[in-house]
Scaffold this motif. Structure first.
Motif, PDB file in Angstrom:
ATOM      1  N   PHE A 264       0.951  -0.873   0.175  1.00  0.00           N
ATOM      2  CA  PHE A 264      -0.080  -0.029   0.204  1.00  0.00           C
ATOM      3  C   PHE A 264       0.722   0.944   0.297  1.00  0.00           C
ATOM      4  CE2 PHE A 264      -3.127   3.087   2.564  1.00  0.00           C
ATOM      5  CZ  PHE A 264      -3.764   3.396   1.614  1.00  0.00           C
ATOM      6  N   ASP A 265       0.812   1.896  -1.184  1.00  0.00           N
ATOM      7  CA  ASP A 265       1.203   3.095  -1.472  1.00  0.00           C
ATOM      8  C   ASP A 265       1.239   3.861  -0.377  1.00  0.00           C
ATOM      9  OD1 ASP A 265       3.011   1.974  -3.659  1.00  0.00           O
ATOM     10  OD2 ASP A 265       1.562   3.957  -4.533  1.00  0.00           O
ATOM     11  N   ASN A 266       0.082   4.309   0.753  1.00  0.00           N
ATOM     12  CA  ASN A 266       0.619   4.902   2.052  1.00  0.00           C
ATOM     13  C   ASN A 266       1.190   4.671   3.398  1.00  0.00           C
ATOM     14  OD1 ASN A 266      -1.260   6.934   0.152  1.00  0.00           O
ATOM     15  ND2 ASN A 266      -3.227   6.300   1.261  1.00  0.00           N
ATOM     16  N   ASP A 267       1.211   3.163   3.418  1.00  0.00           N
ATOM     17  CA  ASP A 267       2.438   2.719   4.027  1.00  0.00           C
ATOM     18  C   ASP A 267       3.855   3.332   4.083  1.00  0.00           C
ATOM     19  OD1 ASP A 267       0.155   1.161   4.937  1.00  0.00           O
ATOM     20  OD2 ASP A 267       0.925  -0.776   4.526  1.00  0.00           O
ATOM     21  N   LYS A 268       4.466   3.075   5.455  1.00  0.00           N
ATOM     22  CA  LYS A 268       6.012   3.373   4.887  1.00  0.00           C
ATOM     23  C   LYS A 268       6.738   1.737   5.248  1.00  0.00           C
ATOM     24  CE  LYS A 268       5.022   8.157   6.575  1.00  0.00           C
ATOM     25  NZ  LYS A 268       5.150   8.983   7.843  1.00  0.00           N
ATOM     26  N   PRO A 269       7.844   2.224   5.052  1.00  0.00           N
ATOM     27  CA  PRO A 269       8.856   1.464   4.699  1.00  0.00           C
ATOM     28  C   PRO A 269       9.863   1.742   6.437  1.00  0.00           C
ATOM     29  CG  PRO A 269       9.453   2.262   3.206  1.00  0.00           C
ATOM     30  CD  PRO A 269       7.988   3.234   3.599  1.00  0.00           C
ATOM     31  N   LYS A 270      10.380   2.977   6.602  1.00  0.00           N
ATOM     32  CA  LYS A 270      11.318   3.721   7.164  1.00  0.00           C
ATOM     33  C   LYS A 270      10.598   4.269   7.921  1.00  0.00           C
ATOM     34  CE  LYS A 270      14.869   2.136   3.411  1.00  0.00           C
ATOM     35  NZ  LYS A 270      16.764   2.982   2.920  1.00  0.00           N
ATOM     36  N   PRO A 271      10.627   4.133   9.474  1.00  0.00           N
ATOM     37  CA  PRO A 271      10.293   2.950  10.189  1.00  0.00           C
ATOM     38  C   PRO A 271       8.790   1.931   9.354  1.00  0.00           C
ATOM     39  CG  PRO A 271       9.485   3.848  11.697  1.00  0.00           C
ATOM     40  CD  PRO A 271       9.399   4.987  10.343  1.00  0.00           C
ATOM     41  N   PRO A 272       9.188   0.820   9.424  1.00  0.00           N
ATOM     42  CA  PRO A 272       7.853   0.097   8.873  1.00  0.00           C
ATOM     43  C   PRO A 272       6.651  -0.053   9.872  1.00  0.00           C
ATOM     44  CG  PRO A 272       9.280  -0.999   9.203  1.00  0.00           C
ATOM     45  CD  PRO A 272       9.907  -0.293   9.708  1.00  0.00           C
ATOM     46  N   THR A 273       5.590   1.517   8.167  1.00  0.00           N
ATOM     47  CA  THR A 273       4.360   1.086   9.006  1.00  0.00           C
ATOM     48  C   THR A 273       3.134   1.035   8.537  1.00  0.00           C
ATOM     49  OG1 THR A 273       5.480   4.038  10.038  1.00  0.00           O
ATOM     50  CG2 THR A 273       2.873   3.393  10.418  1.00  0.00           C
ATOM     51  N   ILE A 305      12.558 -10.282   5.122  1.00  0.00           N
ATOM     52  CA  ILE A 305      11.460 -10.190   5.550  1.00  0.00           C
ATOM     53  C   ILE A 305      11.725 -10.081   6.440  1.00  0.00           C
ATOM     54  CG2 ILE A 305      10.039 -11.989   6.599  1.00  0.00           C
ATOM     55  CD1 ILE A 305      11.006 -13.617   4.313  1.00  0.00           C
ATOM     56  N   GLY A 306      10.269  -8.679   7.577  1.00  0.00           N
ATOM     57  CA  GLY A 306      10.199  -8.566   8.991  1.00  0.00           C
ATOM     58  C   GLY A 306       8.783  -8.602   9.434  1.00  0.00           C
ATOM     59  N   VAL A 307       8.756  -8.146  10.500  1.00  0.00           N
ATOM     60  CA  VAL A 307       7.805  -7.775  10.962  1.00  0.00           C
ATOM     61  C   VAL A 307       7.509  -6.485  11.677  1.00  0.00           C
ATOM     62  CG1 VAL A 307       6.102  -9.136  13.265  1.00  0.00           C
ATOM     63  CG2 VAL A 307       7.370 -10.812  11.796  1.00  0.00           C
ATOM     64  N   VAL A 308       6.153  -5.835  11.789  1.00  0.00           N
ATOM     65  CA  VAL A 308       5.749  -4.679  12.333  1.00  0.00           C
ATOM     66  C   VAL A 308       4.626  -5.298  13.146  1.00  0.00           C
ATOM     67  CG1 VAL A 308       4.496  -4.040  10.535  1.00  0.00           C
ATOM     68  CG2 VAL A 308       5.285  -2.085  11.395  1.00  0.00           C
ATOM     69  N   THR A 318       6.173  -8.179   7.259  1.00  0.00           N
ATOM     70  CA  THR A 318       6.916  -6.932   5.878  1.00  0.00           C
ATOM     71  C   THR A 318       8.068  -8.081   5.271  1.00  0.00           C
ATOM     72  OG1 THR A 318       8.919  -6.422   7.628  1.00  0.00           O
ATOM     73  CG2 THR A 318       6.337  -5.195   7.762  1.00  0.00           C
ATOM     74  N   LEU A 319       8.268  -7.311   3.919  1.00  0.00           N
ATOM     75  CA  LEU A 319       8.989  -6.924   2.572  1.00  0.00           C
ATOM     76  C   LEU A 319       9.825  -5.795   2.770  1.00  0.00           C
ATOM     77  CD1 LEU A 319      10.632  -9.668   1.239  1.00  0.00           C
ATOM     78  CD2 LEU A 319       8.533  -9.021  -0.251  1.00  0.00           C
ATOM     79  N   ASN A 320      11.024  -5.682   2.867  1.00  0.00           N
ATOM     80  CA  ASN A 320      11.821  -5.038   2.654  1.00  0.00           C
ATOM     81  C   ASN A 320      11.822  -3.706   3.467  1.00  0.00           C
ATOM     82  OD1 ASN A 320      14.208  -3.775   1.653  1.00  0.00           O
ATOM     83  ND2 ASN A 320      13.724  -3.132  -0.207  1.00  0.00           N
ATOM     84  N   GLY A 321      10.217  -3.550   4.462  1.00  0.00           N
ATOM     85  CA  GLY A 321      10.193  -2.882   5.053  1.00  0.00           C
ATOM     86  C   GLY A 321       8.724  -2.639   4.755  1.00  0.00           C
ATOM     87  N   TRP A 322       8.120  -3.186   3.651  1.00  0.00           N
ATOM     88  CA  TRP A 322       6.512  -3.344   3.355  1.00  0.00           C
ATOM     89  C   TRP A 322       6.261  -3.728   3.696  1.00  0.00           C
ATOM     90  CZ3 TRP A 322       4.732   2.189   1.200  1.00  0.00           C
ATOM     91  CH2 TRP A 322       6.287   2.433   0.565  1.00  0.00           C
ATOM     92  N   PRO A 323       4.779  -3.254   4.552  1.00  0.00           N
ATOM     93  CA  PRO A 323       3.621  -4.388   5.257  1.00  0.00           C
ATOM     94  C   PRO A 323       3.232  -4.936   4.278  1.00  0.00           C
ATOM     95  CG  PRO A 323       3.723  -2.286   6.446  1.00  0.00           C
ATOM     96  CD  PRO A 323       4.757  -1.908   5.376  1.00  0.00           C
ATOM     97  N   LEU A 324       2.802  -6.201   4.321  1.00  0.00           N
ATOM     98  CA  LEU A 324       2.150  -7.404   2.934  1.00  0.00           C
ATOM     99  C   LEU A 324       0.292  -6.945   3.606  1.00  0.00           C
ATOM    100  CD1 LEU A 324       5.101  -9.651   2.287  1.00  0.00           C
ATOM    101  CD2 LEU A 324       4.698  -7.310   1.502  1.00  0.00           C
ATOM    102  N   TYR A 325      -0.112  -7.897   2.408  1.00  0.00           N
ATOM    103  CA  TYR A 325      -1.215  -7.612   2.461  1.00  0.00           C
ATOM    104  C   TYR A 325      -1.711  -9.061   1.155  1.00  0.00           C
ATOM    105  CZ  TYR A 325      -1.039  -2.810   4.666  1.00  0.00           C
ATOM    106  OH  TYR A 325      -0.600  -1.940   6.030  1.00  0.00           O
ATOM    107  N   ARG A 326      -3.287  -9.266   1.649  1.00  0.00           N
ATOM    108  CA  ARG A 326      -3.608 -10.259   0.767  1.00  0.00           C
ATOM    109  C   ARG A 326      -5.181  -8.670   0.384  1.00  0.00           C
ATOM    110  NH1 ARG A 326      -3.148 -13.951   4.759  1.00  0.00           N
ATOM    111  NH2 ARG A 326      -2.070 -15.747   3.792  1.00  0.00           N
ATOM    112  N   PHE A 327      -6.334  -9.195  -0.814  1.00  0.00           N
ATOM    113  CA  PHE A 327      -7.292  -8.016  -1.394  1.00  0.00           C
ATOM    114  C   PHE A 327      -8.068  -9.098  -1.159  1.00  0.00           C
ATOM    115  CE2 PHE A 327     -10.057  -6.674  -4.729  1.00  0.00           C
ATOM    116  CZ  PHE A 327      -9.857  -5.794  -3.810  1.00  0.00           C
TER     117      PHE A 327
END
Length: 474
Positions: A264-273, A305-308, A318-327
């Motif tokens: 989601f473009d409105n998320d943030k990778p640094k810090p992961p949000t 891979i990480g966790v927020v 997260t993947l490279n800081g970006w939170p992950l989702y299904r649709f």
């Protein structure tokens, strides 16, 4: 040029289809940014997104052919990102055998120094001019060819020639890894494959394991295959992150059930949000984990891979800081109905980037940024997944680059419109997009959203296969 522009304008005004009998001229249009598909300029090899099976390759050919039948074996090659043994990510062929690179070769220019007896032990991966390369998780931009001493055409990845190893007897074998200190499994970018991170992360309590859930004996009634709410403990038993392709998008990440993963473009990778909460998180369920959750990595680098921690206290992958989702709008494996929704939701790449629609640039957002996704304007009806379609028009040309060797057809909205002669259409000039292309009648089957003119439909896997097109309903 004036005639074709006038034709577009007339189609927009009347909303009806028209047939032209023009000659073989061409018209400039907005080029597609799609990297996959089409013919390589030097070798005339055709690139197709997806596996050989998905693309209907004949049995007993390509990677499944008898190696002694060179003609059949060189009809096609599949490059499939994944894992093998403890190596991740790697490239496998269509039969599941690991592909290798040789340190004594050269990438600049691409050169193979494995010939004669060496080539018997390490058979080069070759394809004939006019053959096919199926890409499933390997970026088209990383694939090329070199001409060997015997004149055959060898596949390269990241400019490195690729081979099989005669000592690998079963799919997934890695017996060639490290041989003589010069042979290594090849990564999807052409690097040397290494053992992947495994074990329990002391910070999150999440366990990492190389390979698929099935290969590791996971309970397939749980995890990604669980049919209940994603917040249930059973759903968080395991998650699989696999590098692959879907709906013409390549490379992307999907889960163990084959469902496309988004960012989601409105998320943030640094810090992961994560900024998708409330109703947004119902529509876009986050990938949730808890201590003890197993994450199976299959072609996706575990190190990325990480966790927020989310606003509600739950923990999201997260993947490279970006939170992950299904649709929630994706109902079947391989669906990409979430692609481009609101101009902010996109399939995620194996490195955490966003995979753009195959028409090129993302569809513009019709709503201001917000923490939850809202409905598009009521002036058009979106297809499943919410992409707002334009009620414009298109000229369907019988040649690439908008040439018309066998004429061209004009179609226009509103709604789902049939292509009069699908077998003739090789390029599309679009006005008033985006639109959604379908391979089946009445806007069914495999689909793809395009936002700009496409000069060569083979580059997105739709050459002579556009059966219907969906425009906006009003």
């Amino acid at each position: 040029m004036r005639t074709r522009v006038a034709m577009l304008a007339a189609l927009v005004a009347t909303g009806v289809a028209a047939l032209t009998a023009c000659g073989g001229g061409s018209t400039a249009g907005t080029p597609s940014a799609a990297p996959a598909g089409g013919a390589d300029a030097a070798s005339s090899v055709n690139f197709l997104t997806g596996t050989a099976q998905q693309n209907g390759a004949p049995q007993n050919t390509g990677d499944f052919a008898d190696p002694s039948d060179t003609e059949a074996a060189e009809q096609w090659v599949e490059l499939d990102a994944g894992s093998a043994g403890d190596l991740n990510p790697v490239v496998l062929n269509g039969k599941g055998f690991l592909l290798y690179r040789f340190d004594k070769d050269s990438p600049k220019p691409p050169t193979s120094n494995c010939n004669d007896d060496c080539a018997k032990k390490w058979p080069p991966v070759t394809v004939k001019p006019g053959g096919k390369v199926f890409l499933n998780g390997v970026d088209r931009n990383d694939v090329g060819f070199l001409k060997r001493q015997d004149g055959s055409l060898q596949v390269t990845i990241g400019n490195w020639a690729v081979y099989r190893f005669s000592g690998d007897a079963q799919p997934g074998d890695t017996k060639g890894q490290g041989v003589q200190g010069t042979w290594f499994g090849v990564t999807p970018e052409g690097g040397k494959a290494e053992a992947s991170k495994e074990g329990t992360d002391p910070t999150t309590g999440v366990q990492y394991k190389t390979g698929t859930a099935k290969e590791n004996g996971a309970d397939l009634t749980q995890g990604d295959d669980y049919k209940g709410p994603r917040t249930d403990d059973a759903a968080m038993k395991w998650i699989q992150l696999t590098r692959g392709s879907a709906g013409g998008l390549n490379p992307i990440v999907h889960d163990g059930a084959g469902m496309t993963i988004y960012r989601f473009d409105n998320d943030k990778p640094k810090p992961p949000t994560s900024n998708c909460n409330g109703d947004c998180a119902v529509k876009w369920p986050p990938l949730l984990v808890k201590p003890g959750t197993r994450i199976f990595v299959n072609g996706v680098p575990a190190a990325k891979i990480g966790v927020v921690t989310r606003a509600d206290g739950s923990r999201q992958v997260t993947l490279n800081g970006w939170p992950l989702y299904r649709f929630s709008g994706d109902k079947n494996p391989g669906d990409i109905n979430g692609e481009g929704v609101g101009g902010t939701w996109f399939a995620v790449s194996p490195n955490g980037g966003k995979v753009l629609p195959k028409g090129g640039a993302p569809a513009p957002s019709s709503t201001p940024p917000a923490s939850s996704t809202t409905n598009p304007p009521s002036s058009t009806t979106p297809p499943p997944g919410g992409v707002t379609l334009g009620n414009g028009s298109a000229i369907l040309d019988s040649g690439i680059n908008f040439a018309e060797p066998k004429g061209s057809f004009g179609v226009a909205g509103p709604g789902c419109v049939a292509n009069p002669q699908p077998s003739l259409v090789s390029s599309i000039q679009l006005s008033g997009g985006p639109v959604k292309l379908w391979k089946g009648p009445n806007c069914t089957g495999q689909s793809m959203v395009i936002t700009a003119s496409v000069p060569d439909l083979s580059k997105i896997g739709f050459d002579k296969q556009v059966v219907s097109i969906r425009f906006g309903d009003k």
